[in-house]
Design a protein around this motif. Structure first.
Motif, short mmCIF file in Angstrom:
data_model
loop_
_atom_site.label_atom_id
_atom_site.label_comp_id
_atom_site.label_asym_id
_atom_site.label_seq_id
_atom_site.Cartn_x
_atom_site.Cartn_y
_atom_site.Cartn_z
N GLU A 154 0.84 -1.21 0.00
CA GLU A 154 0.00 0.00 0.00
C GLU A 154 0.87 1.25 0.00
O GLU A 154 0.54 2.24 -0.65
N ARG A 155 2.01 1.19 0.69
CA ARG A 155 2.92 2.34 0.69
C ARG A 155 3.52 2.55 -0.70
O ARG A 155 3.71 3.69 -1.14
N GLN A 156 3.83 1.44 -1.39
CA GLN A 156 4.35 1.56 -2.75
C GLN A 156 3.31 2.22 -3.66
O GLN A 156 3.64 3.10 -4.46
N VAL A 157 2.07 1.78 -3.53
CA VAL A 157 1.00 2.35 -4.35
C VAL A 157 0.84 3.84 -4.04
O VAL A 157 0.75 4.67 -4.95
N LEU A 158 0.84 4.19 -2.76
CA LEU A 158 0.67 5.59 -2.38
C LEU A 158 1.85 6.44 -2.84
O LEU A 158 1.66 7.59 -3.26
N ALA A 159 3.05 5.89 -2.78
CA ALA A 159 4.23 6.63 -3.24
C ALA A 159 4.12 6.95 -4.73
O ALA A 159 4.45 8.06 -5.17
N LEU A 160 3.61 5.98 -5.51
CA LEU A 160 3.43 6.21 -6.94
C LEU A 160 2.29 7.19 -7.20
O LEU A 160 2.35 7.99 -8.14
N MET A 161 1.26 7.14 -6.36
CA MET A 161 0.20 8.14 -6.47
C MET A 161 0.76 9.53 -6.24
O MET A 161 0.37 10.50 -6.91
N ALA A 162 1.69 9.63 -5.28
CA ALA A 162 2.31 10.92 -4.98
C ALA A 162 3.15 11.43 -6.14
O ALA A 162 3.40 12.64 -6.25
N GLU A 163 3.59 10.51 -6.99
CA GLU A 163 4.34 10.90 -8.19
C GLU A 163 3.40 11.29 -9.33
O GLU A 163 3.86 11.63 -10.43
N GLY A 164 2.10 11.20 -9.09
CA GLY A 164 1.13 11.58 -10.10
C GLY A 164 0.76 10.47 -11.06
O GLY A 164 0.16 10.73 -12.11
N LYS A 165 1.11 9.22 -10.73
CA LYS A 165 0.82 8.10 -11.62
C LYS A 165 -0.65 7.71 -11.53
O LYS A 165 -1.25 7.73 -10.45
N ASP A 166 -1.23 7.33 -12.67
CA ASP A 166 -2.60 6.85 -12.65
C ASP A 166 -2.60 5.36 -12.34
O ASP A 166 -1.54 4.72 -12.23
N ASN A 167 -3.80 4.78 -12.20
CA ASN A 167 -3.90 3.38 -11.79
C ASN A 167 -3.24 2.42 -12.78
O ASN A 167 -2.60 1.44 -12.38
N ALA A 168 -3.41 2.69 -14.06
CA ALA A 168 -2.83 1.81 -15.07
C ALA A 168 -1.30 1.82 -14.98
O ALA A 168 -0.66 0.76 -15.08
N THR A 169 -0.73 2.99 -14.79
CA THR A 169 0.72 3.10 -14.70
C THR A 169 1.23 2.42 -13.42
O THR A 169 2.26 1.73 -13.44
N ILE A 170 0.50 2.60 -12.33
CA ILE A 170 0.89 1.96 -11.07
C ILE A 170 0.86 0.44 -11.23
O ILE A 170 1.77 -0.26 -10.77
N ALA A 171 -0.18 -0.06 -11.89
CA ALA A 171 -0.32 -1.51 -12.10
C ALA A 171 0.86 -2.05 -12.91
O ALA A 171 1.45 -3.09 -12.58
N ALA A 172 1.22 -1.32 -13.98
CA ALA A 172 2.34 -1.76 -14.82
C ALA A 172 3.65 -1.70 -14.06
O ALA A 172 4.49 -2.62 -14.16
N ARG A 173 3.85 -0.66 -13.27
CA ARG A 173 5.09 -0.49 -12.52
C ARG A 173 5.27 -1.59 -11.47
O ARG A 173 6.39 -2.09 -11.27
N LEU A 174 4.16 -1.98 -10.80
CA LEU A 174 4.25 -2.98 -9.74
C LEU A 174 3.95 -4.39 -10.23
O LEU A 174 3.99 -5.34 -9.44
#
Length: 214
Positions: A154-174
């Motif tokens: 959840e912290r990883q997801v929130l950190a990427l949200m803080a970088e302005g990433k959308d859900n699709a980008t977060i999914a691909a990154r993780l």
């Protein structure tokens, strides 16, 4: 002293009416939902209001929103909120305007008649009355870092949200599904105690909470 009550439980509202009448109060109206409560306040202009946090139709937070609404519409209108549980966010919001005339009690306090009536009179006189359990949880909230409650993912997801990433980008990154990202974000909102009614802003508020903890 005139009172307007917002409570959908007939047994509790009838009990309150009998109790208050016996103690010299005048129950001007009893509403079963938020719109009825707001209308009753406008009609009767009571000296104090008693509001259940959870009212129809969703039984989530209609009552507390109605209480905040009438406080804004009629500044300083005394409001005593009754709740089965501590709703930290809204308890804090009620306190934040600093005008007094506000109370937040757990429902089991009603059975302690002398304490309840004393609290009601103090709120009507412009004082602030908080249930000890509410105070304890608010203090905990302000001394505890909510980010610590998040899982590593959840912290990883929130950190990427803080970088302005959308859900699709977060999914691909993780390397997880978008559905998994959605679930993680939902858990983050719950753990950070962000209200569903802030749906348009919860992502921003979550990011701000994350950044303030860094």
């Amino acid at each position: 002293m005139r009172v307007v009550i917002a409570e959908d439980n007939v047994l509790l509202s009838s009990g309150l009416e009998l109790l208050l009448t016996a103690k010299g109060f005048e129950v001007a109206a009893i509403a079963e939902d938020a719109p009825g409560f707001i209308a009753a306040v406008a009609e009767h202009r009571p000296d104090i209001t008693i509001v259940d946090v959870r009212l129809p139709p969703t039984f989530r937070d209609e009552g507390i929103h109605a209480a905040i609404h009438v406080r804004r519409q009629y500044p300083g209108l005394p409001v005593l909120v009754l709740s089965q549980y501590v709703e930290q966010q809204y308890a804090g919001e009620l306190l934040s305007d600093g005008r007094g005339g506000v109370g937040y009690l757990l429902k089991d306090r009603v059975s302690r008649v002398s304490e309840f009536i004393d609290a009601l009179r103090r709120v009507a006189a412009g004082g602030a009355v908080m249930d000890p359990e509410v105070i304890a949880q608010l203090l905990t909230r302000h001394t505890h870092d909510p980010i610590a409650d998040l899982t590593p993912r959840e912290r990883q997801v929130l950190a990427l949200m803080a970088e302005g990433k959308d859900n699709a980008t977060i999914a691909a990154r993780l390397v997880i599904s978008e559905n998994a990202v959605h679930k993680h974000i939902g858990n983050i909102f719950v753990k950070l105690r962000l209200s569903p009614d802030d749906s348009g802003h919860r992502r921003v508020l979550a990011v701000l909470t994350y950044l303030s903890s860094q």
